[in-house]
Design an enzyme around this catalytic site. Structure first.
Site, PDB file in Angstrom:
ATOM      1  N   TYR A 174      28.161  -6.516 -15.238  1.00  0.00           N
ATOM      2  CA  TYR A 174      27.435  -6.899 -14.019  1.00  0.00           C
ATOM      3  C   TYR A 174      26.176  -7.690 -14.383  1.00  0.00           C
ATOM      4  O   TYR A 174      25.943  -8.778 -13.855  1.00  0.00           O
ATOM      5  CB  TYR A 174      27.049  -5.651 -13.202  1.00  0.00           C
ATOM      6  CG  TYR A 174      25.821  -5.895 -12.369  1.00  0.00           C
ATOM      7  CD1 TYR A 174      25.882  -6.719 -11.248  1.00  0.00           C
ATOM      8  CD2 TYR A 174      24.566  -5.377 -12.746  1.00  0.00           C
ATOM      9  CE1 TYR A 174      24.728  -7.003 -10.521  1.00  0.00           C
ATOM     10  CE2 TYR A 174      23.424  -5.655 -12.025  1.00  0.00           C
ATOM     11  CZ  TYR A 174      23.522  -6.470 -10.908  1.00  0.00           C
ATOM     12  OH  TYR A 174      22.385  -6.767 -10.204  1.00  0.00           O
ATOM     13  N   HIS A 175      25.346  -7.126 -15.269  1.00  0.00           N
ATOM     14  CA  HIS A 175      24.105  -7.812 -15.632  1.00  0.00           C
ATOM     15  C   HIS A 175      24.417  -9.180 -16.261  1.00  0.00           C
ATOM     16  O   HIS A 175      23.700 -10.151 -16.049  1.00  0.00           O
ATOM     17  CB  HIS A 175      23.263  -6.948 -16.581  1.00  0.00           C
ATOM     18  CG  HIS A 175      22.634  -5.743 -15.918  1.00  0.00           C
ATOM     19  ND1 HIS A 175      23.172  -4.483 -15.981  1.00  0.00           N
ATOM     20  CD2 HIS A 175      21.510  -5.632 -15.159  1.00  0.00           C
ATOM     21  CE1 HIS A 175      22.414  -3.629 -15.304  1.00  0.00           C
ATOM     22  NE2 HIS A 175      21.393  -4.296 -14.786  1.00  0.00           N
ATOM     23  N   LYS A 189      24.847 -11.961 -13.777  1.00  0.00           N
ATOM     24  CA  LYS A 189      23.587 -12.530 -13.284  1.00  0.00           C
ATOM     25  C   LYS A 189      23.027 -13.551 -14.286  1.00  0.00           C
ATOM     26  O   LYS A 189      22.422 -14.539 -13.905  1.00  0.00           O
ATOM     27  CB  LYS A 189      22.560 -11.422 -13.056  1.00  0.00           C
ATOM     28  CG  LYS A 189      22.965 -10.406 -11.998  1.00  0.00           C
ATOM     29  CD  LYS A 189      22.748 -10.951 -10.597  1.00  0.00           C
ATOM     30  CE  LYS A 189      22.921  -9.877  -9.542  1.00  0.00           C
ATOM     31  NZ  LYS A 189      22.710 -10.369  -8.176  1.00  0.00           N
ATOM     32  N   SER A 197      25.431  -4.834 -19.274  1.00  0.00           N
ATOM     33  CA  SER A 197      26.712  -4.527 -18.613  1.00  0.00           C
ATOM     34  C   SER A 197      27.344  -5.847 -18.169  1.00  0.00           C
ATOM     35  O   SER A 197      26.664  -6.887 -18.108  1.00  0.00           O
ATOM     36  CB  SER A 197      26.499  -3.641 -17.379  1.00  0.00           C
ATOM     37  OG  SER A 197      25.936  -4.409 -16.317  1.00  0.00           O
ATOM     38  N   THR A 203      18.305 -10.165 -11.845  1.00  0.00           N
ATOM     39  CA  THR A 203      17.931  -8.802 -12.207  1.00  0.00           C
ATOM     40  C   THR A 203      17.070  -8.781 -13.471  1.00  0.00           C
ATOM     41  O   THR A 203      17.250  -9.609 -14.368  1.00  0.00           O
ATOM     42  CB  THR A 203      19.194  -7.931 -12.405  1.00  0.00           C
ATOM     43  OG1 THR A 203      18.811  -6.673 -12.945  1.00  0.00           O
ATOM     44  CG2 THR A 203      20.194  -8.560 -13.348  1.00  0.00           C
TER      45      THR A 203
HETATM   46  N1  USQ Z   1      19.926   6.567 -14.898  1.00  0.00           N
HETATM   47  C1  USQ Z   1      19.812   7.914 -15.175  1.00  0.00           C
HETATM   48  N2  USQ Z   1      20.387   8.783 -14.301  1.00  0.00           N
HETATM   49  C2  USQ Z   1      21.043   8.383 -13.174  1.00  0.00           C
HETATM   50  C3  USQ Z   1      21.137   7.002 -12.896  1.00  0.00           C
HETATM   51  C4  USQ Z   1      20.571   6.122 -13.784  1.00  0.00           C
HETATM   52  O1  USQ Z   1      19.228   8.315 -16.172  1.00  0.00           O
HETATM   53  O2  USQ Z   1      21.545   9.238 -12.448  1.00  0.00           O
HETATM   54  C5  USQ Z   1      19.297   5.592 -15.805  1.00  0.00           C
HETATM   55  C6  USQ Z   1      20.259   4.573 -16.405  1.00  0.00           C
HETATM   56  O3  USQ Z   1      20.859   5.050 -17.581  1.00  0.00           O
HETATM   57  C7  USQ Z   1      19.345   3.393 -16.633  1.00  0.00           C
HETATM   58  C8  USQ Z   1      18.309   3.505 -15.521  1.00  0.00           C
HETATM   59  O4  USQ Z   1      18.386   4.840 -15.045  1.00  0.00           O
HETATM   60  O5  USQ Z   1      18.681   3.503 -17.847  1.00  0.00           O
HETATM   61  C9  USQ Z   1      18.539   2.556 -14.365  1.00  0.00           C
HETATM   62  O6  USQ Z   1      19.845   2.741 -13.880  1.00  0.00           O
HETATM   63  P1  USQ Z   1      20.202   2.445 -12.338  1.00  0.00           P
HETATM   64  O7  USQ Z   1      21.609   2.891 -12.104  1.00  0.00           O
HETATM   65  O8  USQ Z   1      19.139   2.975 -11.448  1.00  0.00           O
HETATM   66  O9  USQ Z   1      20.047   0.858 -12.278  1.00  0.00           O
HETATM   67  P2  USQ Z   1      20.916  -0.296 -12.962  1.00  0.00           P
HETATM   68  O10 USQ Z   1      22.273   0.136 -13.364  1.00  0.00           O
HETATM   69  O11 USQ Z   1      20.073  -0.924 -14.012  1.00  0.00           O
HETATM   70  O12 USQ Z   1      21.118  -1.323 -11.749  1.00  0.00           O
HETATM   71  C10 USQ Z   1      20.252  -1.329 -10.616  1.00  0.00           C
HETATM   72  C11 USQ Z   1      20.974  -2.041  -9.481  1.00  0.00           C
HETATM   73  C12 USQ Z   1      21.230  -3.488  -9.869  1.00  0.00           C
HETATM   74  C13 USQ Z   1      19.919  -4.137 -10.274  1.00  0.00           C
HETATM   75  C14 USQ Z   1      19.240  -3.342 -11.379  1.00  0.00           C
HETATM   76  C15 USQ Z   1      17.865  -3.850 -11.731  1.00  0.00           C
HETATM   77  O13 USQ Z   1      22.203  -1.381  -9.205  1.00  0.00           O
HETATM   78  O14 USQ Z   1      21.807  -4.164  -8.764  1.00  0.00           O
HETATM   79  O15 USQ Z   1      20.156  -5.441 -10.722  1.00  0.00           O
HETATM   80  O16 USQ Z   1      19.056  -1.991 -10.933  1.00  0.00           O
HETATM   81  S1  USQ Z   1      17.470  -3.577 -13.443  1.00  0.00           S
HETATM   82  O17 USQ Z   1      17.701  -2.174 -13.775  1.00  0.00           O
HETATM   83  O18 USQ Z   1      16.088  -3.937 -13.614  1.00  0.00           O
HETATM   84  O19 USQ Z   1      18.360  -4.425 -14.210  1.00  0.00           O
END
Ligand code: USQ
Length: 397
Positions: A181-182, A185, A179, A144
């Site tokens: 989770y992260h 990875k 997190s 990720t």
């Molecule tokens: N966010 C909002 N509102 C929401 C959901 C999320 O503002 O309703 C924000 C979060 O605070 C964060 C961002 O959007 O800053 C991304 O959150 P996310 O829930 O879309 O993604 P994340 O938790 O980072 O995890 C997802 C996948 C995970 C993958 C990751 C890639 O669930 O499997 O590894 O994206 S990355 O984000 O590049 O690490």
């Protein structure tokens, strides 16, 4: 090519299996249906009705004439992994078989432990199995972009050249994940790098951004082939959630100021990136990292795009700034490089109004299935004031 997809029942695993099968590869899938159990545990479900994996494999065979091999088993069981790899004899293994949610891993002690043991032990088993029975097999591992966090310097693809006290070296890029989770990875990445160096295995670590999208060329063939698209607070990701919220008349849930910048990509590009990695394998002993996303947005920009496109469809989508349940920078520098997959031939499907329009339209067809009470965030990263770690109780929603 013979390709085994681990986590073949998931949001990305199932479309990847179909895509590779459609491209003429011999495909097998392995899954233990853990995601379906977590859905029941949290009382959430995907937006589209999802058939069992057995039924989806049968439907794929029925409509395309192409078989997909299916193994039901848990990657934490060494014997299961060994048997699956030894019997199928893959030239490449695509490994999606992990707990994928940051909020899930931050809910409570048990789920943090589960996320890390599940992910790390599964990958470690796989590395030992490859060493034992398939040392030439190419491991394509889904990592990720969140492994890097948000440093105040450019993010390289896996490695950075550093000068220190007059000496230079190329070293793994520093990791500051946000997190448990992260972090799982990150631990995987270290284990894979070590295994490549020590046993001469070969691996591509795909540091993927946030994926959006509900359909691919293959899911479109038949409703039985749909993929599990989540919009709840735990398994749903930002843009997918915003689109569902717009359709359901729920204000878009921007966490905090919404200046968090992330790399995003269309689900169709995930499939192509995996294929490009497989078709261009690393050398024996090589561990390489590709940053797998196609463009960056702030969360607020995404909400505004959805707001605008929803308006064009006659939907008034409000944007709401909620107290951020996570601990993360809400305004920061973010410049991650992502050239290697483009060099291999990736032609991105960039986010356009047409694309958001088609997502909203598709979601509208299933609007009656949206459960409004699973949308607002309850999982908090910080400890409660007073010093006790907050425990999330799903039943208290
Ligand atoms: N966010 C909002 N509102 C929401 C959901 C999320 O503002 O309703 C924000 C979060 O605070 C964060 C961002 O959007 O800053 C991304 O959150 P996310 O829930 O879309 O993604 P994340 O938790 O980072 O995890 C997802 C996948 C995970 C993958 C990751 C890639 O669930 O499997 O590894 O994206 S990355 O984000 O590049 O690490």
């Amino acid at each position: 090519m013979k390709i085994l997809v681990l986590g073949g029942d998931g949001y990305l695993g199932w479309p990847t299996a179909m895509y590779l099968s459609a491209r003429g590869h011999e495909v097998g899938v392995v899954d233990n249906f853990a995601k379906r159990r977590w859905e029941m545990e949290l009382n959430v479900e995907p937006l589209l009705p999802i058939h069992t994996l057995h039924d989806r494999v049968a439907a794929w065979h029925e409509v395309t004439g192409r078989p997909i091999d299916l193994v039901v088993g848990d990657l934490r069981n060494y014997g299961v992994v060994r048997e699956a790899v030894a019997r199928f004899g893959p030239e490449a293994v695509v490994h999606y078989g992990e707990q994928p949610s940051a909020p899930y891993s931050m809910m409570d002690h048990n789920r943090a432990i589960f996320s890390q043991t599940n992910n790390i032990v599964g990958t470690l088993n796989l590395l030992w199995v490859l060493r034992e029975v398939a040392p030439d097999c190419h491991l394509v591992k889904l990592g990720t972009m969140g492994e890097y966090g948000t440093p105040n310097i450019d993010i390289e693809e896996g490695f950075i050249e550093i000068e220190h006290n007059g000496r230079r070296d190329v070293l793994p890029y520093p990791k500051q994940p946000g997190s448990f989770y992260h972090l799982s990875k990150v631990h995987d990445s270290h284990n894979i790098l070590f295994a490549c160096r020590t046993w001469k295995l070969r691996s591509t670590d795909l540091n993927q951004g946030v994926v959006y999208g509900i359909e691919t060329d293959q899911t479109d063939i038949d409703p039985r082939l749909a993929t599990s698209f989540h919009y709840d607070e735990v398994f749903g990701t930002a843009l997918n959630r915003f689109c569902v919220q717009a359709v359901a008349g729920i204000p878009l849930t921007v966490y905090g100021r919404g200046g968090q910048t992330r790399g995003f990509l269309n689900i169709r590009d995930t499939l192509r990136c995996v294929e490009l990695s497989i078709l261009n394998p690393p050398a024996a002993g090589e561990y390489r990292v590709f940053n797998q996303f196609t463009e960056t947005f702030t969360v607020l920009e995404l909400a505004q795009l959805v707001h605008k496109q929803a308006a064009a469809l006659g939907i008034e989508a409000k944007v709401e700034h909620l107290d951020n349940p996570r601990l993360e920078a809400e305004a920061h520098y973010y410049n991650p490089h992502h050239q290697k997959l483009v060099d291999l031939g990736l032609e991105p499907h960039l986010l356009s109004n047409v694309l958001i329009d088609s997502m909203l339209t598709r979601i509208r067809e299933h609007a009656g299935r949206v459960k409004p009470d699973i949308i607002l965030p309850h999982v908090r990263w910080a400890r409660d004031v007073g010093g006790h770690a907050s425990e999330f109780a799903p039943q208290s929603r």
